[in-house]
Design an enzyme around this catalytic site. Sequence first.
Site, short mmCIF file in Angstrom:
data_model
loop_
_atom_site.label_atom_id
_atom_site.label_comp_id
_atom_site.label_asym_id
_atom_site.label_seq_id
_atom_site.Cartn_x
_atom_site.Cartn_y
_atom_site.Cartn_z
N ALA A 14 0.66 -1.01 0.01
CA ALA A 14 -0.11 -0.08 -0.19
C ALA A 14 1.21 0.99 -0.18
CB ALA A 14 -0.90 0.05 1.22
N GLY A 41 3.85 -0.62 -4.95
CA GLY A 41 4.90 -2.40 -5.36
C GLY A 41 5.32 -2.58 -6.51
N ALA A 44 3.38 -5.25 -7.85
CA ALA A 44 1.81 -5.59 -8.31
C ALA A 44 1.64 -4.25 -9.29
CB ALA A 44 1.15 -4.78 -6.90
N ASN A 45 2.62 -3.70 -9.20
CA ASN A 45 2.76 -3.02 -10.30
C ASN A 45 2.55 -2.83 -11.70
OD1 ASN A 45 2.49 -0.25 -8.18
ND2 ASN A 45 4.32 0.72 -7.77
N ASN A 184 18.69 1.60 -13.37
CA ASN A 184 18.90 2.52 -13.58
C ASN A 184 20.53 3.02 -13.25
OD1 ASN A 184 18.94 2.85 -10.81
ND2 ASN A 184 16.97 3.42 -10.48
N THR A 219 18.51 2.63 -17.73
CA THR A 219 17.24 3.15 -17.98
C THR A 219 17.79 4.59 -17.14
OG1 THR A 219 16.48 3.04 -15.78
CG2 THR A 219 15.16 2.10 -17.47
N ASP A 246 4.37 13.00 -11.74
CA ASP A 246 4.64 12.27 -10.52
C ASP A 246 5.52 11.24 -11.24
OD1 ASP A 246 4.84 10.72 -8.61
OD2 ASP A 246 2.75 10.26 -8.11
N ASP A 252 8.32 0.68 -13.12
CA ASP A 252 7.81 -0.52 -12.59
C ASP A 252 6.71 -0.66 -13.82
OD1 ASP A 252 8.76 -0.65 -10.11
OD2 ASP A 252 7.06 -0.06 -9.41
#
Length: 301
Positions: A14, A41, A44-45, A184, A219, A246, A252
């Site tokens: 969360a 997360g 999940a993302n 990255n 990246t 944002d 992800d």
Amino acid sequence: MYDYDLLVVGSANADLVVGVERRPGPGETVLGSDLAVHPGGKGANQAVAAARLGARTALLARVGDDGHGRLLLDSQRTAGVDTVGVLVGGAPTGVALITVDPSGDNSIVVSPGANGRLTPGDVRAAASLFHASRVVSTQLEIPLETVVEVVRNLAPGSRFVLNPSPPRPLPTEVLAACDPLIVNEHEAKVILGDACVSDVPEDWARLLLAKGPRSVVVTLGAEGSLVASSPGDVTRVASVKVDAVDTTGAGDAFTAALAFRLGAGASLAEAASYASRVGAVAVTRQGAQDSFPTAEEVESL
């Protein structure tokens, strides 16, 4: 015939998000916006991002038997992710504490919770998911021994994608399976350690390849990315210029899109170019999963 284009093995958190004028320094308190709670997360993302793009996606993860866990399960199902592999219980759902400044940059602290209880035994018990999946993607918000077990349970012919975040040194067995390893700048330097003897991203890619992965993607934010499948084949991939709001979850979205397109037969450079467009859409919106685009939205960019 594979049942899934992508199996994501990883974290489900969360996200507790507060906007700030500037991030606090040591010992400093700053006031922020109202608290927003979002499903997040890295695992999940990635699953939601891939499913939004049209990938047949499954998630292997663990959440708590609590409100945050139910939020995460609902978000996966709404996106079209198969949650047969999501285990419930053992610890509270993981939580990420996120501050976002006006430029869109974020700082994140993660309490792993149930993510830390996703075990190698859970991976072995999900063997049918692995054999049904064309590509398997994971990250490092779950125990490293669980990631090792993922590598050991890959089906013949499937492809393994790893974003080592948060970064740490990786076993040779894991590195050798990566196709690609996606990093990255910060992650590249941590994994290279003393071997990072250059400030040139192309050199990072070559040095990372020397550690054993089959291919590497670095990246570079607004500078795009670069892909490498051999020391003599390092290619720059341009970014898409947008006004970032944002950046939470953008990495992800990039990883999920790249993994999906690779499974569909795209070259590494083609997949990275598509993933850049997906990430570009994501950073123009607030939140992580809420910001992920559909395939139609990516095409219209």
